[in-house]
Design a protein around this motif. Structure first.
Motif, PDB file in Angstrom:
ATOM      1  N   LEU A   1       1.509  -0.935  -3.353  1.00  0.00           N
ATOM      2  CA  LEU A   1       2.594  -0.357  -2.439  1.00  0.00           C
ATOM      3  C   LEU A   1       2.452   1.246  -2.477  1.00  0.00           C
ATOM      4  CD1 LEU A   1       5.391  -2.785  -3.005  1.00  0.00           C
ATOM      5  CD2 LEU A   1       3.716  -2.811  -0.883  1.00  0.00           C
ATOM      6  N   LEU A   2       2.176   1.845  -1.185  1.00  0.00           N
ATOM      7  CA  LEU A   2       2.118   3.221  -1.171  1.00  0.00           C
ATOM      8  C   LEU A   2       2.873   3.832   0.062  1.00  0.00           C
ATOM      9  CD1 LEU A   2      -1.791   3.739  -1.373  1.00  0.00           C
ATOM     10  CD2 LEU A   2      -0.180   3.617  -3.202  1.00  0.00           C
ATOM     11  N   CYS A   3       3.545   4.998  -0.251  1.00  0.00           N
ATOM     12  CA  CYS A   3       4.383   5.657   0.553  1.00  0.00           C
ATOM     13  C   CYS A   3       3.243   6.340   1.282  1.00  0.00           C
ATOM     14  CB  CYS A   3       5.283   6.682  -0.143  1.00  0.00           C
ATOM     15  SG  CYS A   3       4.605   7.742  -0.810  1.00  0.00           S
ATOM     16  N   GLU A   4       3.688   7.130   2.352  1.00  0.00           N
ATOM     17  CA  GLU A   4       3.156   7.662   3.495  1.00  0.00           C
ATOM     18  C   GLU A   4       2.198   8.779   2.998  1.00  0.00           C
ATOM     19  OE1 GLU A   4       3.604   9.106   8.168  1.00  0.00           O
ATOM     20  OE2 GLU A   4       5.493   8.487   6.835  1.00  0.00           O
ATOM     21  N   SER A   5       2.874   9.629   2.028  1.00  0.00           N
ATOM     22  CA  SER A   5       2.105  10.705   1.307  1.00  0.00           C
ATOM     23  C   SER A   5       0.877  10.284   0.628  1.00  0.00           C
ATOM     24  CB  SER A   5       3.222  11.416   0.488  1.00  0.00           C
ATOM     25  OG  SER A   5       4.049  12.076   1.319  1.00  0.00           O
ATOM     26  N   CYS A   6       1.195   9.246  -0.345  1.00  0.00           N
ATOM     27  CA  CYS A   6      -0.058   8.699  -1.033  1.00  0.00           C
ATOM     28  C   CYS A   6      -0.920   8.020  -0.492  1.00  0.00           C
ATOM     29  CB  CYS A   6       0.905   7.874  -2.214  1.00  0.00           C
ATOM     30  SG  CYS A   6       1.746   8.599  -3.297  1.00  0.00           S
ATOM     31  N   ARG A   7      -0.875   7.567   0.771  1.00  0.00           N
ATOM     32  CA  ARG A   7      -1.717   6.809   1.545  1.00  0.00           C
ATOM     33  C   ARG A   7      -2.601   7.772   2.149  1.00  0.00           C
ATOM     34  NH1 ARG A   7       2.646   3.553   3.647  1.00  0.00           N
ATOM     35  NH2 ARG A   7       2.764   4.846   5.761  1.00  0.00           N
ATOM     36  N   GLU A   8      -2.147   9.021   2.553  1.00  0.00           N
ATOM     37  CA  GLU A   8      -2.713  10.240   2.942  1.00  0.00           C
ATOM     38  C   GLU A   8      -3.946  10.892   1.968  1.00  0.00           C
ATOM     39  OE1 GLU A   8      -0.027  12.947   4.926  1.00  0.00           O
ATOM     40  OE2 GLU A   8       0.622  11.279   6.434  1.00  0.00           O
ATOM     41  N   THR A   9      -3.520  10.703   0.772  1.00  0.00           N
ATOM     42  CA  THR A   9      -4.349  11.430  -0.300  1.00  0.00           C
ATOM     43  C   THR A   9      -5.568  10.503  -0.739  1.00  0.00           C
ATOM     44  OG1 THR A   9      -2.661  10.740  -1.838  1.00  0.00           O
ATOM     45  CG2 THR A   9      -2.692  12.920  -0.892  1.00  0.00           C
TER      46      THR A   9
ATOM     47  N   ILE B   1      10.934   6.465  -4.110  1.00  0.00           N
ATOM     48  CA  ILE B   1      11.654   5.374  -3.398  1.00  0.00           C
ATOM     49  C   ILE B   1      11.096   5.802  -1.767  1.00  0.00           C
ATOM     50  CG2 ILE B   1      13.611   4.411  -2.357  1.00  0.00           C
ATOM     51  CD1 ILE B   1      14.785   4.622  -4.847  1.00  0.00           C
ATOM     52  N   SER B   2      10.659   4.696  -1.073  1.00  0.00           N
ATOM     53  CA  SER B   2      10.152   5.194   0.297  1.00  0.00           C
ATOM     54  C   SER B   2      10.723   4.044   1.113  1.00  0.00           C
ATOM     55  CB  SER B   2       8.734   5.062   0.446  1.00  0.00           C
ATOM     56  OG  SER B   2       8.122   5.323   1.858  1.00  0.00           O
ATOM     57  N   ASP B   3      11.064   4.428   2.358  1.00  0.00           N
ATOM     58  CA  ASP B   3      11.517   3.491   3.611  1.00  0.00           C
ATOM     59  C   ASP B   3      10.204   2.941   4.384  1.00  0.00           C
ATOM     60  OD1 ASP B   3      14.085   3.566   2.970  1.00  0.00           O
ATOM     61  OD2 ASP B   3      14.458   5.476   4.297  1.00  0.00           O
ATOM     62  N   ASN B   4       9.076   3.579   4.025  1.00  0.00           N
ATOM     63  CA  ASN B   4       7.817   3.246   4.751  1.00  0.00           C
ATOM     64  C   ASN B   4       6.568   2.991   3.915  1.00  0.00           C
ATOM     65  OD1 ASN B   4       5.947   2.826   6.792  1.00  0.00           O
ATOM     66  ND2 ASN B   4       5.725   4.986   7.468  1.00  0.00           N
ATOM     67  N   LEU B   5       6.760   1.696   3.260  1.00  0.00           N
ATOM     68  CA  LEU B   5       5.696   1.465   2.283  1.00  0.00           C
ATOM     69  C   LEU B   5       4.513   0.486   2.954  1.00  0.00           C
ATOM     70  CD1 LEU B   5       7.286   0.598  -1.032  1.00  0.00           C
ATOM     71  CD2 LEU B   5       5.964   2.660  -0.710  1.00  0.00           C
ATOM     72  N   LEU B   6       3.226   0.643   2.716  1.00  0.00           N
ATOM     73  CA  LEU B   6       2.402  -0.244   3.148  1.00  0.00           C
ATOM     74  C   LEU B   6       1.514  -0.487   1.734  1.00  0.00           C
ATOM     75  CD1 LEU B   6       0.831   1.479   6.382  1.00  0.00           C
ATOM     76  CD2 LEU B   6       2.156  -0.625   6.254  1.00  0.00           C
ATOM     77  N   GLU B   7       0.861  -1.752   1.983  1.00  0.00           N
ATOM     78  CA  GLU B   7      -0.024  -2.294   0.896  1.00  0.00           C
ATOM     79  C   GLU B   7      -1.373  -1.822   1.163  1.00  0.00           C
ATOM     80  OE1 GLU B   7      -1.581  -6.226  -1.055  1.00  0.00           O
ATOM     81  OE2 GLU B   7      -0.232  -6.580   0.328  1.00  0.00           O
ATOM     82  N   VAL B   8      -2.242  -1.090   0.134  1.00  0.00           N
ATOM     83  CA  VAL B   8      -3.185  -0.457   0.462  1.00  0.00           C
ATOM     84  C   VAL B   8      -4.118  -0.776  -0.893  1.00  0.00           C
ATOM     85  CG1 VAL B   8      -4.574   1.513   0.537  1.00  0.00           C
ATOM     86  CG2 VAL B   8      -2.458   1.508   1.866  1.00  0.00           C
ATOM     87  N   GLU B   9      -5.024  -1.515  -0.792  1.00  0.00           N
ATOM     88  CA  GLU B   9      -5.910  -2.057  -1.805  1.00  0.00           C
ATOM     89  C   GLU B   9      -5.039  -2.709  -2.983  1.00  0.00           C
ATOM     90  OE1 GLU B   9      -8.486   1.133  -2.976  1.00  0.00           O
ATOM     91  OE2 GLU B   9      -9.308   1.319  -1.084  1.00  0.00           O
ATOM     92  N   GLY B  10      -4.057  -3.347  -2.506  1.00  0.00           N
ATOM     93  CA  GLY B  10      -3.225  -4.216  -3.504  1.00  0.00           C
ATOM     94  C   GLY B  10      -1.923  -3.407  -4.000  1.00  0.00           C
TER      95      GLY B  10
END
Length: 182
Positions: A174-182, A163-172
């Motif tokens: 929903l990713l948290c900040e950590s997963c967006r960085e990898t 669970i994250s308070d800061n999700l963004l949609e990346v390539e369809g």
């Protein structure tokens, strides 16, 4: 939060039974007729034991006996391990695993009212998994509707599952900040 579900919600109510005075051939015919892997043995309508396909193989076939050479009383497993209709499904699962049994008769006031099997429990577990999946999808749709300028306030990351308070949609996804960085 733990949700308790009583066994009576998922038990099979029509249980195949046979009187202890009957013979093994009658028991086997009943198993075939009703397409079941076990029969509850009764004595004066009180449940006293159980016979399973495994009992027949172990106590008759493997010893090269004829069905007429053994009584139901000798064949059945007794004492009968049973549960109450108000017992919790999760606790029942643990009991079955601990005792290494696949069927538990449901008895109230000495009267057989149902049976629960490992198959019943697996079916409920699979159904619950499907319901949880639908709930997650519903939750995800709600989160998308709360989206502001590409940001999502709270939800479940589709890569790591946290669970994250800061999700963004990346390539369809929903990713948290950590997963967006990898």
């Amino acid at each position: 939060m733990e949700v308790k579900m009583p066994v009576k919600e998922i038990m099979t109510r029509n249980v195949v039974t046979i009187d202890i005075k009957c013979d093994v051939q009658q028991l086997a015919k009943k198993m075939l007729t009703y397409k079941v892997g076990s029969v509850i043995i009764t004595d004066r309508k009180q449940p006293v034991g159980i016979v399973t396909e495994r009992d027949i193989v172990k106590k008759i076939v493997s010893k090269n006996l004829r069905p007429d050479d053994i009584s139901i009383k000798e064949l059945m497993t007794t004492p009968l391990i049973s549960i109450s209709s108000t017992d919790d499904v999760t606790e029942t699962m643990h009991k079955m695993v601990k005792l290494e049994i696949r069927r538990l008769p449901v008895v109230e006031n000495g009267r057989l009212i149902g049976i629960i099997t490992d198959t019943d429990l697996l079916a409920v577990s699979a159904e619950m998994g499907s319901i949880f999946s639908d709930l997650i999808k519903m939750h995800r749709e709600k989160i998308f509707s709360m989206e502001t300028e590409g940001r999502v306030f709270k939800g479940i990351c589709e890569d790591c599952g946290y669970i994250s308070d800061n999700l963004l949609e990346v390539e369809g996804k929903l990713l948290c900040e950590s997963c967006r960085e990898t």
